[in-house]
Design a protein around this motif. Structure first.
Motif, short mmCIF file in Angstrom:
data_model
loop_
_atom_site.label_atom_id
_atom_site.label_comp_id
_atom_site.label_asym_id
_atom_site.label_seq_id
_atom_site.Cartn_x
_atom_site.Cartn_y
_atom_site.Cartn_z
N ALA A 120 -5.17 16.72 57.39
CA ALA A 120 -5.68 17.27 56.02
C ALA A 120 -5.84 16.02 55.12
N CYS A 121 -4.97 15.23 55.04
CA CYS A 121 -5.06 13.89 54.25
C CYS A 121 -6.17 13.10 54.58
N GLU A 122 -6.33 12.85 55.87
CA GLU A 122 -7.37 12.13 56.30
C GLU A 122 -8.76 12.60 55.66
N GLN A 123 -8.82 13.86 55.98
CA GLN A 123 -10.23 14.48 55.37
C GLN A 123 -10.44 14.28 53.78
N ALA A 124 -9.12 14.49 53.26
CA ALA A 124 -9.17 14.36 51.69
C ALA A 124 -9.59 12.98 51.23
N CYS A 125 -9.17 12.05 51.91
CA CYS A 125 -9.36 10.52 51.86
C CYS A 125 -10.76 10.30 52.06
N ARG A 126 -11.39 10.69 53.20
CA ARG A 126 -12.68 10.55 53.62
C ARG A 126 -13.77 11.17 52.64
N ALA A 127 -13.12 12.51 52.18
CA ALA A 127 -14.05 13.13 51.19
C ALA A 127 -14.11 12.54 49.81
N LEU A 128 -12.96 11.83 49.28
CA LEU A 128 -13.11 10.89 48.32
C LEU A 128 -13.87 9.59 48.40
N LEU A 129 -13.76 9.10 49.83
CA LEU A 129 -14.91 8.03 49.99
C LEU A 129 -16.35 8.40 49.93
N HIS A 130 -16.62 9.40 50.34
CA HIS A 130 -17.84 10.01 50.40
C HIS A 130 -18.58 10.39 49.05
N GLY A 131 -17.51 10.92 48.27
CA GLY A 131 -17.78 11.62 46.89
C GLY A 131 -17.62 10.55 45.94
N ALA A 132 -17.18 9.34 46.08
CA ALA A 132 -17.10 8.21 44.93
C ALA A 132 -18.42 7.60 44.88
N PRO A 133 -18.73 7.47 43.53
CA PRO A 133 -20.20 6.90 43.05
C PRO A 133 -20.43 5.42 43.83
#
Length: 133
Positions: A120-133
């Motif tokens: 879950a944390c891995e997914q959340a970190c990847r989501a932040l990476l892809h969602g970051a401007p």
């Protein structure tokens, strides 16, 4: 997570998507705490010698997750490259820890719980990476 949501939504440097950051921070804190608790549970197992790699991996993952939560929650004048590197390191630490814990998950429930939190944390970190401007 409600408190971090509220804090980020009201921060003077309010990010475009505070709920995504709050979810990432919460996932990092949860994974960090569960990883250290799982390593402690491994230490209490009768066959602890077989769990040395798991213990070490969980402790390393916990340190990376907790540092990541702190770095990501600081919104004032962040270094985008540093935040990105930290998120990438956390996603990788979580991937490695989940893989190690999954080896033992059939025998030890605490390893299964830890592996789930790591994924879950891995997914959340990847989501932040892809969602970051």
């Amino acid at each position: 997570m409600e408190r971090i949501d509220t804090l980020l939504a009201n921060h003077p440097q309010r990010p475009p998507d505070p709920s995504m950051i709050a979810a990432g921070v919460a996932a990092c804190y949860e994974c960090g705490n569960l990883s250290v608790a799982s390593s402690d549970a491994c230490l209490a197992e009768p066959r602890v010698a077989e769990l040395v790699c798991c213990i070490r991996t969980c402790l390393d993952c916990s340190d990376v997750c907790l540092a990541t939560a702190r770095v990501v929650s600081r919104l004032t004048k962040p270094s985008p490259m540093l935040v990105e590197a930290q998120l990438m390191a956390c996603a990788e630490a979580c991937r490695i820890c989940a893989a190690e814990c999954e080896i033992h998950a059939a025998m030890y429930e605490h390893c299964r719980v830890c592996a789930d939190a790591c994924r879950a944390c891995e997914q959340a970190c990847r989501a932040l990476l892809h969602g970051a401007p």
